[in-house]
Design a protein around this motif. Structure first.
Motif, PDB file in Angstrom:
ATOM      1  N   LEU A 109      68.416   9.516 -16.296  1.00 18.10           N
ATOM      2  CA  LEU A 109      69.081   9.881 -15.041  1.00 18.10           C
ATOM      3  C   LEU A 109      68.058  10.180 -13.954  1.00 18.10           C
ATOM      4  CD1 LEU A 109      71.564  10.564 -13.356  1.00 18.10           C
ATOM      5  CD2 LEU A 109      71.534  12.856 -14.386  1.00 18.10           C
ATOM      6  N   LYS A 110      67.065  10.990 -14.255  1.00 20.77           N
ATOM      7  CA  LYS A 110      66.034  11.327 -13.269  1.00 20.77           C
ATOM      8  C   LYS A 110      65.266  10.081 -12.834  1.00 20.77           C
ATOM      9  CE  LYS A 110      65.353  16.129 -14.596  1.00 20.77           C
ATOM     10  NZ  LYS A 110      64.438  17.092 -15.217  1.00 20.77           N
ATOM     11  N   HIS A 111      65.004   9.199 -13.783  1.00 17.92           N
ATOM     12  CA  HIS A 111      64.302   7.948 -13.476  1.00 17.92           C
ATOM     13  C   HIS A 111      65.124   7.110 -12.488  1.00 17.92           C
ATOM     14  CE1 HIS A 111      61.794   4.426 -14.047  1.00 17.92           C
ATOM     15  NE2 HIS A 111      62.825   3.736 -14.480  1.00 17.92           N
ATOM     16  N   LEU A 112      66.410   6.999 -12.727  1.00 17.64           N
ATOM     17  CA  LEU A 112      67.272   6.194 -11.850  1.00 17.64           C
ATOM     18  C   LEU A 112      67.399   6.786 -10.450  1.00 17.64           C
ATOM     19  CD1 LEU A 112      70.130   5.195 -14.286  1.00 17.64           C
ATOM     20  CD2 LEU A 112      68.293   3.750 -13.420  1.00 17.64           C
ATOM     21  N   LEU A 113      67.431   8.094 -10.365  1.00 13.68           N
ATOM     22  CA  LEU A 113      67.581   8.745  -9.065  1.00 13.68           C
ATOM     23  C   LEU A 113      66.378   8.515  -8.159  1.00 13.68           C
ATOM     24  CD1 LEU A 113      69.271  12.095 -10.142  1.00 13.68           C
ATOM     25  CD2 LEU A 113      70.348  10.107  -9.069  1.00 13.68           C
ATOM     26  N   HIS A 114      65.247   8.160  -8.747  1.00  6.73           N
ATOM     27  CA  HIS A 114      64.026   7.945  -7.971  1.00  6.73           C
ATOM     28  C   HIS A 114      63.537   6.508  -8.044  1.00  6.73           C
ATOM     29  CE1 HIS A 114      64.134  12.305  -8.767  1.00  6.73           C
ATOM     30  NE2 HIS A 114      63.692  12.370  -7.529  1.00  6.73           N
ATOM     31  N   SER A 115      64.401   5.582  -8.401  1.00  2.00           N
ATOM     32  CA  SER A 115      64.003   4.189  -8.576  1.00  2.00           C
ATOM     33  C   SER A 115      64.678   3.285  -7.557  1.00  2.00           C
ATOM     34  CB  SER A 115      64.367   3.710  -9.989  1.00  2.00           C
ATOM     35  OG  SER A 115      63.634   4.412 -10.946  1.00  2.00           O
ATOM     36  N   SER A 116      64.152   2.091  -7.483  1.00  5.47           N
ATOM     37  CA  SER A 116      64.705   1.078  -6.576  1.00  5.47           C
ATOM     38  C   SER A 116      66.042   0.565  -7.111  1.00  5.47           C
ATOM     39  CB  SER A 116      63.731  -0.093  -6.456  1.00  5.47           C
ATOM     40  OG  SER A 116      63.655  -0.781  -7.696  1.00  5.47           O
TER      41      SER A 116
END
Length: 166
Positions: A109-116
């Motif tokens: 989730l954290k990865h997706l919130l800061h990804s393209s």
């Protein structure tokens, strides 16, 4: 900021690898109580429709909220919270590439919130592909919520196989 530098990258897996990991995950769930098995089956079967309706990040946030993270003692958690935690860890292990790290329930989730948006699309495709395997194995191996506790797929099969048509 470059996504690949500061954050874990997404794994590239074959369908066979996804299936193997899903089977390993279901074997882990089989070691849990019947109530957790039932909740896991229900939640994992709903996952793909939730992702298609709401998107991956919102679905992960929804599941994360159901995980009751204020309670640190897992023995005090509801079966649903324990099942949701397992699903999040299983998705993390299947989708996020990590270097010698244990899966974490909130990392994807954290990865997706800061990804393209490209990374988000790739993660969504990977999550749906992995969830299909989990769902199929869960249907085959885990009891449903409408089955009485202690009922297994083998017991149901024996009951159906032993009845003769009149």
């Amino acid at each position: 900021m470059n996504d690949a530098i500061s954050r874990p990258s997404l794994q590239r897996q074959s369908d066979r690898e996804r299936g193997q990991l899903a089977w390993k995950n279901i074997e882990e769930v089989l070691q849990q109580s019947d109530d957790i098995k039932k909740k896991y089956r229900t939640q994992v079967r709903q996952f793909t429709s939730l992702v298609r309706t709401n998107g991956l990040a919102q679905t992960l946030a929804f599941l994360y909220a159901k995980g009751d993270w204020t309670e640190k003692d897992e023995r005090k958690l509801s079966p649903e919270a324990q099942a949701v935690r397992l699903i999040l860890v299983h998705l993390d292990a299947a989708i996020v590439k990590k270097e010698d790290q244990l899966p974490k329930p909130d990392r994807l989730l954290k990865h997706l919130l800061h990804s393209s948006s490209q990374v988000h699309r790739e993660a969504t495709v990977a999550a749906l592909a992995f969830a299909r395997w989990l769902s199929r194995f869960a249907e085959a191996e885990l009891p449903s919520e409408d089955e009485p506790s202690g009922a297994t797929a083998e017991a149901q099969e024996e009951n159906h196989g032993s009845t003769s048509p009149s």
